[in-house]
Design a protein around this motif. Sequence first.
Motif, PDB file in Angstrom:
ATOM      1  N   PRO A 160      71.097  21.279  42.453  1.00  3.91           N
ATOM      2  CA  PRO A 160      70.946  22.982  42.537  1.00  3.91           C
ATOM      3  C   PRO A 160      72.273  23.757  42.261  1.00  3.91           C
ATOM      4  O   PRO A 160      72.228  24.845  41.991  1.00  3.91           O
ATOM      5  CB  PRO A 160      70.842  22.831  44.276  1.00  3.91           C
ATOM      6  CG  PRO A 160      71.224  21.466  44.640  1.00  3.91           C
ATOM      7  CD  PRO A 160      71.106  20.657  43.752  1.00  3.91           C
ATOM      8  N   VAL A 161      73.333  23.093  42.465  1.00  2.00           N
ATOM      9  CA  VAL A 161      74.567  23.917  42.039  1.00  2.00           C
ATOM     10  C   VAL A 161      74.642  24.153  40.314  1.00  2.00           C
ATOM     11  O   VAL A 161      74.960  25.282  40.037  1.00  2.00           O
ATOM     12  CB  VAL A 161      76.091  23.038  42.637  1.00  2.00           C
ATOM     13  CG1 VAL A 161      77.138  23.701  41.928  1.00  2.00           C
ATOM     14  CG2 VAL A 161      75.928  22.910  44.017  1.00  2.00           C
ATOM     15  N   ILE A 162      74.315  23.127  39.752  1.00  2.00           N
ATOM     16  CA  ILE A 162      74.312  23.128  38.428  1.00  2.00           C
ATOM     17  C   ILE A 162      73.324  24.243  37.917  1.00  2.00           C
ATOM     18  O   ILE A 162      73.432  25.077  36.939  1.00  2.00           O
ATOM     19  CB  ILE A 162      74.294  21.893  37.510  1.00  2.00           C
ATOM     20  CG1 ILE A 162      75.580  21.061  37.819  1.00  2.00           C
ATOM     21  CG2 ILE A 162      74.140  22.154  35.829  1.00  2.00           C
ATOM     22  CD1 ILE A 162      75.536  19.629  37.336  1.00  2.00           C
ATOM     23  N   ARG A 163      71.911  24.088  38.542  1.00  3.70           N
ATOM     24  CA  ARG A 163      71.038  24.846  38.192  1.00  3.70           C
ATOM     25  C   ARG A 163      71.207  26.438  38.320  1.00  3.70           C
ATOM     26  O   ARG A 163      71.025  27.191  37.595  1.00  3.70           O
ATOM     27  CB  ARG A 163      69.686  24.462  38.839  1.00  3.70           C
ATOM     28  CG  ARG A 163      68.332  25.394  38.817  1.00  3.70           C
ATOM     29  CD  ARG A 163      67.900  25.089  37.406  1.00  3.70           C
ATOM     30  NE  ARG A 163      66.968  26.165  37.243  1.00  3.70           N
ATOM     31  CZ  ARG A 163      65.530  25.863  37.398  1.00  3.70           C
ATOM     32  NH1 ARG A 163      65.441  24.634  37.809  1.00  3.70           N
ATOM     33  NH2 ARG A 163      64.516  26.766  37.133  1.00  3.70           N
ATOM     34  N   ALA A 164      71.876  26.769  39.383  1.00  2.70           N
ATOM     35  CA  ALA A 164      72.446  27.969  39.584  1.00  2.70           C
ATOM     36  C   ALA A 164      73.352  28.531  38.706  1.00  2.70           C
ATOM     37  O   ALA A 164      73.306  29.801  38.292  1.00  2.70           O
ATOM     38  CB  ALA A 164      73.051  28.075  40.859  1.00  2.70           C
TER      39      ALA A 164
END
Length: 445
Positions: A91-95
Amino acid sequence: MPDQALVNSDLQSALAEAKQAYVDRNPRSFARHQDACVAMPGGNTRTTLHNAPFPLTVVRGEGCRLWDADGHEYIDVLGEYTAGIYGHSHPVIRAAIDKALNHGWNFGGRNENEGKLAKLIADRMPSIDLVRFTNSGTEGNVMALAGARVYAQRKGRTKATKVMVFHGGYHGGVLYFVSGGSPVNMPYDYVVAPYNDIEGTKALLAKHGEEIFAVLLEPMQGSHGCLPGDVDFLKAVREETKARGITMIFDEVMTSRLSPGGLQAKHGITPDMTTLGKYIGGGMSFGAFGGKREIMELFDPTKPDALPHAGTFNNNALTMAAGVAGYGEVYTAEAAKELNDRGDRIRERLNAICSKAGVAFQFSGIGSMMTAHATSRPIRTAADIASSNQDAKELFFFDMSAAGIWIARRGFVALNVMIGDAEGDRFVAAVEEFVSARKALLQPS
């Protein structure tokens, strides 16, 4: 002792059955492979991913799991050969990627994240004062060698035209020494030394030292069976290269994940240059080369005699954003310690299972990287790795696939941060079942 001929015959039969079960279980992947063969040689554009009778087609990844075209679910312990350290759709990288996409991604100019990522790397890697980005670890090694050669020439070492590498080394598709070299290797004059052999390496340096401008090596050979470099061996190479004015390059494309500052920090050995890649770009295409200021300033474009280093996507917006998020927020020093401690515990459990069963099977490696070997010899040299029974290793691959464990055919494992205790236990249980079911075929010869 067992009748080895009978054991080999039974192993061949078991392997044939496992292959047939694989074929029967994966008709849709087979169809996808046939379609790919129409426009690609052998249906392939990345040799590592070719598996006979055909490779599986992955259609989805989430967390630490993958799903193939036939709907089978796998726990991913391969981790995209170390590049997938963040698992799938973190989720952090996707954001970070979503934010970058919202602002466009082909600028033809600098972006706000490249300097941030460079500083993150320089702060963590002991050998790197300055760093430049590429699109792969292969490119990083190619450019590091180019810079080291010019550096030697400008220091007056005009006879230095050779590169020392090591048996079993892999530094990319054009710097491949795992099986005696490759016909597509870069056209350097190579001195190929024996890995983990101090005296043999010293002898070659004594003979060719004036002709060598760089020594390129992995502090643990990743593609050659996770063969750790003996610390005394690595220190000896460092001492010899320093004394002879030879640039020592650590290829930490894989191994930089094994501590907050790579194996160079873990072992306390600082090379002149380091090459990086894989996960540091947040799972996107990425590579880098860096080192001490005196060498890296050769690429400073503000200087009149600067070396050129182009590359349209060296600083592409998506990789830079993903890299800052992944390397800066997800794979922190604390996360690196946690993941590698988990890997050590899993490998110890696997080797305890193999030892208790008395089989010729074991796992070598450091931290979150490991490789299976079908041999009872301690893994320290190329000869030890060569003693592995390749049919038994292939059977292991097919049995892991059937058990829902995604692993490299060569038995390679690179854990990702999404793997928890439950997934680690499932992997260990699958190996324990393999050892139990196949014990008669894994006897020391």
